[in-house]
Design a protein around this motif. Structure first.
Motif, PDB file in Angstrom:
ATOM      1  N   MET A   1      15.792 -19.739  91.757  1.00 11.96           N
ATOM      2  CA  MET A   1      14.171 -19.404  91.649  1.00 11.96           C
ATOM      3  C   MET A   1      13.977 -18.674  92.685  1.00 11.96           C
ATOM      4  O   MET A   1      13.889 -18.927  94.186  1.00 11.96           O
ATOM      5  N   SER A   2      14.053 -17.318  92.609  1.00  9.23           N
ATOM      6  CA  SER A   2      13.585 -16.270  93.523  1.00  9.23           C
ATOM      7  C   SER A   2      12.026 -16.090  93.704  1.00  9.23           C
ATOM      8  O   SER A   2      11.130 -16.034  92.911  1.00  9.23           O
ATOM      9  N   PRO A   3      11.595 -16.086  94.906  1.00 18.43           N
ATOM     10  CA  PRO A   3      10.168 -15.792  95.340  1.00 18.43           C
ATOM     11  C   PRO A   3       9.729 -14.367  94.937  1.00 18.43           C
ATOM     12  O   PRO A   3      10.563 -13.538  94.899  1.00 18.43           O
ATOM     13  N   ILE A   4       8.486 -14.288  94.368  1.00 15.31           N
ATOM     14  CA  ILE A   4       8.121 -12.943  94.061  1.00 15.31           C
ATOM     15  C   ILE A   4       6.390 -13.145  94.376  1.00 15.31           C
ATOM     16  O   ILE A   4       5.741 -13.981  94.092  1.00 15.31           O
ATOM     17  N   GLU A 146       9.679  -8.614  83.508  1.00 11.68           N
ATOM     18  CA  GLU A 146      10.243  -9.971  83.349  1.00 11.68           C
ATOM     19  C   GLU A 146      11.000 -10.360  84.330  1.00 11.68           C
ATOM     20  O   GLU A 146      11.883  -9.628  85.037  1.00 11.68           O
ATOM     21  N   THR A 147      10.924 -11.856  84.926  1.00 10.55           N
ATOM     22  CA  THR A 147      12.157 -12.174  85.457  1.00 10.55           C
ATOM     23  C   THR A 147      12.578 -13.667  84.891  1.00 10.55           C
ATOM     24  O   THR A 147      12.131 -13.848  83.903  1.00 10.55           O
ATOM     25  N   TRP A 185       5.071 -20.000  76.987  1.00  8.30           N
ATOM     26  CA  TRP A 185       6.102 -19.040  76.718  1.00  8.30           C
ATOM     27  C   TRP A 185       7.352 -19.209  77.225  1.00  8.30           C
ATOM     28  O   TRP A 185       8.205 -18.290  77.304  1.00  8.30           O
ATOM     29  N   GLY A 186       7.610 -20.281  77.762  1.00  4.24           N
ATOM     30  CA  GLY A 186       8.998 -20.580  78.447  1.00  4.24           C
ATOM     31  C   GLY A 186       9.031 -20.282  79.924  1.00  4.24           C
ATOM     32  O   GLY A 186       9.909 -20.491  80.745  1.00  4.24           O
ATOM     33  N   ARG A 187       8.149 -19.288  79.948  1.00  7.87           N
ATOM     34  CA  ARG A 187       8.024 -18.742  81.552  1.00  7.87           C
ATOM     35  C   ARG A 187       6.350 -18.584  82.018  1.00  7.87           C
ATOM     36  O   ARG A 187       5.727 -18.672  80.822  1.00  7.87           O
ATOM     37  N   LEU A 188       6.299 -18.584  83.236  1.00  8.11           N
ATOM     38  CA  LEU A 188       4.715 -18.507  83.568  1.00  8.11           C
ATOM     39  C   LEU A 188       4.213 -17.011  83.203  1.00  8.11           C
ATOM     40  O   LEU A 188       4.942 -16.078  83.759  1.00  8.11           O
ATOM     41  N   LEU A 223       4.848 -16.688  94.132  1.00  7.35           N
ATOM     42  CA  LEU A 223       5.034 -17.311  93.102  1.00  7.35           C
ATOM     43  C   LEU A 223       6.446 -17.746  93.141  1.00  7.35           C
ATOM     44  O   LEU A 223       7.485 -17.049  93.563  1.00  7.35           O
ATOM     45  N   GLU A 224       6.586 -18.960  93.137  1.00 10.02           N
ATOM     46  CA  GLU A 224       8.058 -19.849  93.050  1.00 10.02           C
ATOM     47  C   GLU A 224       8.197 -20.506  92.275  1.00 10.02           C
ATOM     48  O   GLU A 224       7.862 -21.513  91.988  1.00 10.02           O
ATOM     49  N   GLY A 225       8.924 -19.850  90.987  1.00  9.07           N
ATOM     50  CA  GLY A 225       8.932 -20.384  89.598  1.00  9.07           C
ATOM     51  C   GLY A 225       7.596 -20.638  89.066  1.00  9.07           C
ATOM     52  O   GLY A 225       6.703 -19.594  89.051  1.00  9.07           O
ATOM     53  N   ARG A 226       7.375 -21.877  88.789  1.00 13.96           N
ATOM     54  CA  ARG A 226       5.766 -22.022  88.508  1.00 13.96           C
ATOM     55  C   ARG A 226       4.670 -22.576  89.359  1.00 13.96           C
ATOM     56  O   ARG A 226       3.625 -22.849  89.199  1.00 13.96           O
TER      57      ARG A 226
END
Length: 247
Positions: A1-4, A146-147, A185-188, A223-226
């Motif tokens: 889980m990489s921060p962005i 996408e990440t 969507w399986g991702r945020l 953002l860190e994951g959700r």
């Protein structure tokens, strides 16, 4: 889980952009990328400066991903045809009509948009004033990023359509069908485009358009994951989930 990090619609507000970048520097995660969700131009007074800052940052090697918004695309289409009307606009409007804010963008490039000048005169000056490098940069902007944990896009996604089959018009324009959808969507999904009073998190999506185009602050997010944290002058504020309402 990489921060962005992520930043919503800027709309020609260079001072707000500079402040948002300072907040990321002060309260964000060192070295983490920044995704800009599009709409760099229109309404605000400094569209040219916003584009120049983003271009220079990328050229200097900053890990910045800049997506295309509907207003950015509108600028390109106007330069090809001053009478272009995007069918996604709710009523017939030229890009230079006041609700869309294109005249402010042209003024930032030194174009005289005074009443009384013909559309053709303004367009001829605009083609001379907007540097080809800026046009090429906008044209090359990706529509989606996408990440492993997020999907970044300007406006949103069409439910029921595979990611690889999403239409560009939806990626930069969609509201109805997306905003009211509880689809996971399986991702945020991280987006802008629909102006709110401040960024809102709905569990399946995060809307970062806090209305900077209408004079409200540009609030960056970490953002860190959700997990979503807004970055302000006093530090990080974890954002809770808002109730989903229809549009």
């Amino acid at each position: 889980m990489s921060p962005i990090h992520a930043i919503g619609d800027i709309h020609g507000q260079i001072g707000q952009l500079e402040t948002a970048l300072e907040l990321i520097e002060k309260h964000g995660e060192p070295g983490a990328p920044i995704v800009f969700c599009g709409d760099y131009v229109d309404r605000g007074p400094d569209s040219r400066a916003v584009i120049r800052l983003l271009m220079e940052g990328q050229a200097a090697g900053r890990d910045w991903i800049c997506l295309m918004g509907n207003h950015d695309r509108f600028l390109l289409r106007y330069l090809d045809d001053p009478r272009y009307e995007d069918p996604n606009v709710s009523r017939p409007l030229l890009w230079t009509d006041p609700p869309l804010g294109g005249a402010a963008t042209l003024a930032s490039y030194g174009v005289d948009v005074a009443p009384g000048r013909s559309l053709e005169e303004i367009h001829a000056d605009a083609r001379e004033a907007v540097p080809q490098a800026h046009r090429d940069w906008i044209a090359a902007l990706p529509r989606i990023h996408e990440t492993g944990d997020q999907i970044f896009v300007h406006a949103g996604l069409r439910p029921g359509v595979a990611l690889e089959d999403q239409a560009e018009d939806d990626l930069v324009w969609i509201r109805n069908g997306f905003l009211e959808s509880p689809v996971d969507w399986g991702r945020l999904v991280v987006h802008g485009h629909t102006a709110l009073d401040r960024p809102e998190f709905y569990g399946n999506r995060l809307n970062l358009d806090g209305g900077t185009g209408y004079g409200r602050p540009l609030v960056p997010a970490l953002l860190e994951g959700r997990t979503v944290s807004l970055l302000g002058r006093t530090g990080r504020e974890e954002l809770g989930i808002s109730e989903l309402v229809g549009y």
